[in-house]
Design a protein around this motif. Structure first.
Motif, PDB file in Angstrom:
ATOM      1  N   ALA A 130      50.492 -17.843  51.682  1.00 36.24           N
ATOM      2  CA  ALA A 130      50.732 -18.099  53.104  1.00 36.24           C
ATOM      3  C   ALA A 130      49.452 -18.586  53.777  1.00 36.24           C
ATOM      4  O   ALA A 130      48.334 -18.298  53.321  1.00 36.24           O
ATOM      5  CB  ALA A 130      51.233 -16.837  53.789  1.00 36.24           C
ATOM      6  N   GLN A 131      49.615 -19.340  54.844  1.00 35.81           N
ATOM      7  CA  GLN A 131      48.471 -19.677  55.680  1.00 35.81           C
ATOM      8  C   GLN A 131      47.972 -18.404  56.362  1.00 35.81           C
ATOM      9  O   GLN A 131      48.656 -17.383  56.374  1.00 35.81           O
ATOM     10  CB  GLN A 131      48.882 -20.718  56.732  1.00 35.81           C
ATOM     11  CG  GLN A 131      49.350 -22.054  56.155  1.00 35.81           C
ATOM     12  CD  GLN A 131      48.230 -22.844  55.487  1.00 35.81           C
ATOM     13  OE1 GLN A 131      47.044 -22.570  55.697  1.00 35.81           O
ATOM     14  NE2 GLN A 131      48.603 -23.822  54.669  1.00 35.81           N
ATOM     15  N   GLU A 132      46.763 -18.451  56.907  1.00 37.15           N
ATOM     16  CA  GLU A 132      46.187 -17.282  57.569  1.00 37.15           C
ATOM     17  C   GLU A 132      47.154 -16.729  58.615  1.00 37.15           C
ATOM     18  O   GLU A 132      47.663 -17.471  59.454  1.00 37.15           O
ATOM     19  CB  GLU A 132      44.864 -17.648  58.244  1.00 37.15           C
ATOM     20  CG  GLU A 132      43.734 -17.974  57.276  1.00 37.15           C
ATOM     21  CD  GLU A 132      43.257 -16.770  56.475  1.00 37.15           C
ATOM     22  OE1 GLU A 132      43.643 -15.627  56.822  1.00 37.15           O
ATOM     23  OE2 GLU A 132      42.516 -16.964  55.495  1.00 37.15           O
ATOM     24  N   GLY A 133      47.442 -15.430  58.497  1.00 35.71           N
ATOM     25  CA  GLY A 133      48.346 -14.776  59.447  1.00 35.71           C
ATOM     26  C   GLY A 133      49.809 -14.873  59.077  1.00 35.71           C
ATOM     27  O   GLY A 133      50.657 -14.244  59.716  1.00 35.71           O
ATOM     28  N   GLY A 134      50.138 -15.630  58.030  1.00 37.60           N
ATOM     29  CA  GLY A 134      51.534 -15.778  57.616  1.00 37.60           C
ATOM     30  C   GLY A 134      51.976 -14.649  56.698  1.00 37.60           C
ATOM     31  O   GLY A 134      51.174 -13.827  56.258  1.00 37.60           O
ATOM     32  N   GLU A 135      53.268 -14.610  56.392  1.00 35.98           N
ATOM     33  CA  GLU A 135      53.828 -13.563  55.525  1.00 35.98           C
ATOM     34  C   GLU A 135      53.866 -14.052  54.086  1.00 35.98           C
ATOM     35  O   GLU A 135      54.395 -15.127  53.796  1.00 35.98           O
ATOM     36  CB  GLU A 135      55.228 -13.187  56.000  1.00 35.98           C
ATOM     37  CG  GLU A 135      55.826 -12.019  55.233  1.00 35.98           C
ATOM     38  CD  GLU A 135      57.183 -11.589  55.780  1.00 35.98           C
ATOM     39  OE1 GLU A 135      57.849 -10.784  55.103  1.00 35.98           O
ATOM     40  OE2 GLU A 135      57.573 -12.063  56.859  1.00 35.98           O
ATOM     41  N   GLU A 136      53.304 -13.249  53.196  1.00 37.09           N
ATOM     42  CA  GLU A 136      53.246 -13.624  51.789  1.00 37.09           C
ATOM     43  C   GLU A 136      54.589 -13.412  51.096  1.00 37.09           C
ATOM     44  O   GLU A 136      55.385 -12.552  51.499  1.00 37.09           O
ATOM     45  CB  GLU A 136      52.168 -12.812  51.065  1.00 37.09           C
ATOM     46  CG  GLU A 136      50.761 -13.005  51.613  1.00 37.09           C
ATOM     47  CD  GLU A 136      50.160 -14.362  51.272  1.00 37.09           C
ATOM     48  OE1 GLU A 136      50.826 -15.152  50.572  1.00 37.09           O
ATOM     49  OE2 GLU A 136      49.030 -14.622  51.710  1.00 37.09           O
ATOM     50  N   SER A 137      54.813 -14.163  50.007  1.00 38.13           N
ATOM     51  CA  SER A 137      56.038 -13.998  49.219  1.00 38.13           C
ATOM     52  C   SER A 137      55.892 -12.910  48.161  1.00 38.13           C
ATOM     53  O   SER A 137      56.860 -12.575  47.474  1.00 38.13           O
ATOM     54  CB  SER A 137      56.395 -15.324  48.541  1.00 38.13           C
ATOM     55  OG  SER A 137      55.331 -15.745  47.689  1.00 38.13           O
ATOM     56  N   VAL A 138      54.683 -12.374  47.996  1.00 36.07           N
ATOM     57  CA  VAL A 138      54.420 -11.297  47.048  1.00 36.07           C
ATOM     58  C   VAL A 138      53.833 -10.114  47.814  1.00 36.07           C
ATOM     59  O   VAL A 138      53.511 -10.233  48.998  1.00 36.07           O
ATOM     60  CB  VAL A 138      53.434 -11.752  45.944  1.00 36.07           C
ATOM     61  CG1 VAL A 138      54.079 -12.779  45.036  1.00 36.07           C
ATOM     62  CG2 VAL A 138      52.149 -12.320  46.556  1.00 36.07           C
TER      63      VAL A 138
END
Length: 197
Positions: A130-138
Motif C-alpha cells: 500500500a501507499q503510505e497510510g493505505g491498508e495492506e493486503s497482508v
C-alpha cells in the motif's frame, strides 16, 4: 604381551610434543578437522530459526518486529522494498508457540491435468504494498518486514501478535499468537534477483 601399565610408563618419558606421549587422549570431534566454511559455520552455530532466536534484533521503528541478524541470503543492498512497491516473494508463516505452518508459497500443490492428479511447484506471491497510510493486503508485520529487505534477500522475522492477527486471531492462528515469518524477495518493481544454484 607386556601389561598395559608398562606400555603407559614407557610413554611417560617421551616429550609432550611427541605424538605417542598421550596414547589414550580422546580424538578430536570430527567436525573440528573440517574447514570452517560458511556452510559448516551455519550448521554448527546457527541451527534452526527457533535455536537462533537469541540472534534476533528489533527492527528500528518496527513496533516490536524482530529480524534475524544472520540472513539466510544477502540481498543486493540497494534495491529496496518501499511503500507502493510491487513485489514477488516466497514466504512461510509459522505459529511460534506450536511451530505449525499456517501458510506458505513454497512446496507443491495438487492439481488435475487431463483427469490425472499431479503435483506442481507453488508460484511466488505477487503483491503490491500500500501507499503510505493505505491498508495492506497482508498482516501488518508482513508489510513491515518487507520494507526492511532488498532484492534477493531471504530472512526470518518474529512478528508480535499485535502485528499479526491480534487478540482475535484468524483461521489456524489463535488469539494473541506471535508468528514466525520467513521471506525471500525475488522481484521488486520489475527487477528480479538472479536464480540461486
Amino acid at each position: 604381551r607386556p601389561p598395559l601399565s608398562s606400555l603407559l610408563s614407557s610413554h611417560s618419558s617421551l616429550p609432550p610434543s611427541h605424538p605417542l606421549a598421550h596414547p589414550l587422549s580422546p580424538p578430536s570431534p570430527p567436525f573440528l578437522s573440517l574447514p570452517l566454511t560458511r556452510l559448516s559455520f551455519r550448521i554448527l552455530f546457527q541451527g534452526t530459526f527457533w535455536q537462533r532466536r537469541r540472534m534476533l534484533k528489533e527492527v528500528e521503528g518496527g513496533r516490536g518486529l524482530k529480524k534475524e541478524e544472520w540472513l539466510e541470503h544477502e540481498g543486493d543492498g540497494t534495491t529496496l522494498v518501499k511503500a507502493g512497491s510491487k513485489v514477488w516473494v516466497h514466504f512461510t508463516v509459522t505459529v511460534e508457540s506450536s511451530q505449525e505452518v499456517v501458510d506458505s508459497s513454497r512446496g507443491e500443490h495438487m492439481t488435475e491435468v487431463g483427469g490425472i492428479t499431479v503435483y506442481k511447484p507453488k508460484n511466488p506471491l505477487e503483491m503490491s504494498l500500500a501507499q503510505e497510510g493505505g491498508e495492506e493486503s497482508v498482516f501488518p508485520g508482513f508489510a513491515l518486514a518487507l520494507k526492511t529487505m532488498t532484492l534477493g534477500e531471504r530472512a526470518g522475522f518474529l512478528v508480535p501478535h499485535d502485528l499479526a492477527y491480534g487478540p482475535a486471531g484468524k483461521g489456524k492462528v489463535g488469539p494473541g499468537e506471535a508468528l514466525e515469518l520467513n521471506v525471500e524477495v525475488l522481484g521488486i518493481d520489475g527487477a528480479f534477483a538472479p536464480p540461486r544454484r
